[in-house]
Write a protein that holds these residues in place. Sequence first.
Motif, PDB file in Angstrom:
ATOM      1  N   GLU A  79       0.854  -1.182   0.000  1.00 34.30           N
ATOM      2  CA  GLU A  79       0.000   0.000   0.000  1.00 34.30           C
ATOM      3  C   GLU A  79       0.889   1.231   0.000  1.00 34.30           C
ATOM      4  N   GLY A  80       0.396   2.317  -0.559  1.00 38.19           N
ATOM      5  CA  GLY A  80       1.138   3.555  -0.573  1.00 38.19           C
ATOM      6  C   GLY A  80       2.092   3.662  -1.750  1.00 38.19           C
ATOM      7  N   GLY A  81       2.859   4.735  -1.741  1.00 40.19           N
ATOM      8  CA  GLY A  81       3.769   5.006  -2.833  1.00 40.19           C
ATOM      9  C   GLY A  81       5.112   4.330  -2.655  1.00 40.19           C
ATOM     10  N   PRO A  82       5.951   4.368  -3.703  1.00 40.61           N
ATOM     11  CA  PRO A  82       7.266   3.727  -3.635  1.00 40.61           C
ATOM     12  C   PRO A  82       8.178   4.423  -2.630  1.00 40.61           C
ATOM     13  N   TYR A  83       9.114   3.648  -2.080  1.00 37.56           N
ATOM     14  CA  TYR A  83      10.053   4.192  -1.113  1.00 37.56           C
ATOM     15  C   TYR A  83      11.468   3.778  -1.518  1.00 37.56           C
ATOM     16  N   PRO A  84      12.485   4.611  -1.228  1.00 42.54           N
ATOM     17  CA  PRO A  84      13.852   4.320  -1.674  1.00 42.54           C
ATOM     18  C   PRO A  84      14.444   3.108  -0.955  1.00 42.54           C
ATOM     19  N   ILE A  85      15.223   2.333  -1.699  1.00 42.24           N
ATOM     20  CA  ILE A  85      15.921   1.175  -1.150  1.00 42.24           C
ATOM     21  C   ILE A  85      17.350   1.172  -1.662  1.00 42.24           C
ATOM     22  N   ASP A  86      18.212   0.428  -0.986  1.00 40.35           N
ATOM     23  CA  ASP A  86      19.583   0.269  -1.462  1.00 40.35           C
ATOM     24  C   ASP A  86      19.575  -0.470  -2.800  1.00 40.35           C
ATOM     25  N   SER A  87      20.507  -0.111  -3.649  1.00 41.24           N
ATOM     26  CA  SER A  87      20.573  -0.734  -4.963  1.00 41.24           C
ATOM     27  C   SER A  87      20.976  -2.204  -4.836  1.00 41.24           C
ATOM     28  N   PRO A  88      20.134  -3.131  -5.275  1.00 49.38           N
ATOM     29  CA  PRO A  88      20.533  -4.547  -5.240  1.00 49.38           C
ATOM     30  C   PRO A  88      21.665  -4.846  -6.218  1.00 49.38           C
ATOM     31  N   LEU A  89      21.805  -4.037  -7.287  1.00 47.84           N
ATOM     32  CA  LEU A  89      22.934  -4.214  -8.198  1.00 47.84           C
ATOM     33  C   LEU A  89      24.242  -3.868  -7.511  1.00 47.84           C
ATOM     34  N   ALA A  90      24.252  -2.787  -6.746  1.00 49.92           N
ATOM     35  CA  ALA A  90      25.457  -2.416  -6.001  1.00 49.92           C
ATOM     36  C   ALA A  90      25.768  -3.462  -4.928  1.00 49.92           C
ATOM     37  N   GLN A  91      24.722  -3.972  -4.280  1.00 56.19           N
ATOM     38  CA  GLN A  91      24.913  -5.034  -3.289  1.00 56.19           C
ATOM     39  C   GLN A  91      25.557  -6.255  -3.931  1.00 56.19           C
ATOM     40  N   ASN A  92      25.062  -6.645  -5.098  1.00 58.56           N
ATOM     41  CA  ASN A  92      25.610  -7.811  -5.771  1.00 58.56           C
ATOM     42  C   ASN A  92      27.021  -7.553  -6.294  1.00 58.56           C
ATOM     43  N   ASP A  93      27.306  -6.314  -6.653  1.00 60.43           N
ATOM     44  CA  ASP A  93      28.680  -5.961  -7.055  1.00 60.43           C
ATOM     45  C   ASP A  93      29.662  -6.230  -5.922  1.00 60.43           C
ATOM     46  N   ARG A  94      29.249  -5.905  -4.697  1.00 55.01           N
ATOM     47  CA  ARG A  94      30.119  -6.172  -3.542  1.00 55.01           C
ATOM     48  C   ARG A  94      30.325  -7.670  -3.367  1.00 55.01           C
ATOM     49  N   HIS A  95      29.272  -8.455  -3.602  1.00 48.67           N
ATOM     50  CA  HIS A  95      29.415  -9.911  -3.529  1.00 48.67           C
ATOM     51  C   HIS A  95      30.436 -10.407  -4.559  1.00 48.67           C
ATOM     52  N   ILE A  96      30.375  -9.844  -5.765  1.00 49.19           N
ATOM     53  CA  ILE A  96      31.300 -10.255  -6.820  1.00 49.19           C
ATOM     54  C   ILE A  96      32.729  -9.881  -6.458  1.00 49.19           C
ATOM     55  N   LEU A  97      32.927  -8.697  -5.906  1.00 46.16           N
ATOM     56  CA  LEU A  97      34.276  -8.265  -5.520  1.00 46.16           C
ATOM     57  C   LEU A  97      34.875  -9.208  -4.478  1.00 46.16           C
ATOM     58  N   LEU A  98      34.073  -9.620  -3.497  1.00 44.09           N
ATOM     59  CA  LEU A  98      34.593 -10.530  -2.482  1.00 44.09           C
ATOM     60  C   LEU A  98      34.902 -11.893  -3.086  1.00 44.09           C
ATOM     61  N   LEU A  99      34.041 -12.377  -3.980  1.00 45.97           N
ATOM     62  CA  LEU A  99      34.298 -13.645  -4.651  1.00 45.97           C
ATOM     63  C   LEU A  99      35.577 -13.561  -5.485  1.00 45.97           C
ATOM     64  N   GLN A 100      35.772 -12.468  -6.209  1.00 46.86           N
ATOM     65  CA  GLN A 100      36.989 -12.284  -6.991  1.00 46.86           C
ATOM     66  C   GLN A 100      38.226 -12.298  -6.091  1.00 46.86           C
ATOM     67  N   ARG A 101      38.107 -11.668  -4.945  1.00 46.33           N
ATOM     68  CA  ARG A 101      39.221 -11.600  -4.001  1.00 46.33           C
ATOM     69  C   ARG A 101      39.622 -12.994  -3.524  1.00 46.33           C
ATOM     70  N   LEU A 102      38.618 -13.810  -3.186  1.00 53.67           N
ATOM     71  CA  LEU A 102      38.906 -15.159  -2.707  1.00 53.67           C
ATOM     72  C   LEU A 102      39.463 -16.049  -3.814  1.00 53.67           C
ATOM     73  N   LEU A 103      38.931 -15.912  -5.024  1.00 50.40           N
ATOM     74  CA  LEU A 103      39.441 -16.701  -6.148  1.00 50.40           C
ATOM     75  C   LEU A 103      40.908 -16.402  -6.405  1.00 50.40           C
ATOM     76  N   LYS A 104      41.260 -15.125  -6.337  1.00 46.54           N
ATOM     77  CA  LYS A 104      42.654 -14.731  -6.574  1.00 46.54           C
ATOM     78  C   LYS A 104      43.551 -15.193  -5.441  1.00 46.54           C
ATOM     79  N   ARG A 105      43.095 -15.041  -4.208  1.00 49.14           N
ATOM     80  CA  ARG A 105      43.925 -15.403  -3.059  1.00 49.14           C
ATOM     81  C   ARG A 105      44.233 -16.893  -3.042  1.00 49.14           C
ATOM     82  N   HIS A 106      43.234 -17.707  -3.376  1.00 45.88           N
ATOM     83  CA  HIS A 106      43.419 -19.155  -3.336  1.00 45.88           C
ATOM     84  C   HIS A 106      43.915 -19.730  -4.669  1.00 45.88           C
TER      85      HIS A 106
END
Length: 321
Positions: A118-145
């Motif tokens: 109900e009601g109008g839209p409300y601002p939320i954190d970008s799920p694309l930016a959230q997933n970008d952070r997930h990718i960065l951490l995965l990249q970090r672990l892949l490189k480290r190991h």
Amino acid sequence: MILKERDTSWRKKAMELDLLLSCHLTPEHRRVVEQEKWNLQAGESAEAQVAYDLNFRFREYENWVLLHDLRLVDGNDVAQIDHLLMVRTLDFFVLETKNYARGVRISPQGEFEAYPKEGGPYPIDSPLAQNDRHILLLQRLLKRHNVIPHRMGLAQPIFHNYVMISGRGRIDRPTPDSFPNVIKGDLFYENVMRRFQKAFTFLDAVQRLPQVVRRDTLQSIGQQIASWHQPAPYPDYRKRFGISEDEIQNAGQASSCAGDHQGTGASTLRKQSKPSGDTTKAKFCFECKAPISQEEASFCFTRKDRFGGRAYCRAHQKQFP
């Protein structure tokens, strides 16, 4: 090929929330517990549907590896990856699932707003930016190991960031072609995977041939990533919501409502979740609250290890392998 199935810890969380709701909570505490339960079930429903579709498509594909519910930790950084899909060309599809009540709206600048019931839209954190952070951490672990094999420096994984919106929610974009990586979960295979599989020209295939890995190598990469999974600490809902000892006193069931979160609480939850024995009273799906037949209820109650003593409609029974 599925290397990691979905996590089922949400069932214990739902059971404990039900126990708390059976206690003498204040109106405010009851509201936040009910909201937590709704959020848990909504998120679970979205992830279960996406997981079902992915499993249906890729279970038998030997050139693809699929992992669900990965929680990766690196120091103070945590990435909760809902679904990870990998192919022998070292393309990594990192999928984030979201279940908004009526969908999302994206501005030309990439800002997200969610549509509530109900009601109008409300601002939320970008799920694309959230997933970008997930990718960065995965990249970090892949490189480290040192997981990715190197062939004259040519083997470079390519990461694809996709946000999967529940099929019931709409996606309002600035233009029809903008933000193609925000997509309805049930259209992922049709709109993304088929386009990806058709995108390779002969020249593309020749250029990327040096980094195509063997099937057993792809499986080994997936197994190493799965080994990094660290389950989340079990939440202490009483502490989180500030629920007092007085509130959990309920007809002599204080120990059941309290839960110690140290091991014995899980045993108590299992005891509390057992059906009463009169399964004729179970007429509603625990997930969607829709009426169900006695046959559906009996099917669930006779498989307590699978369904946790709850009754589900046929559609939601598919959530439980």
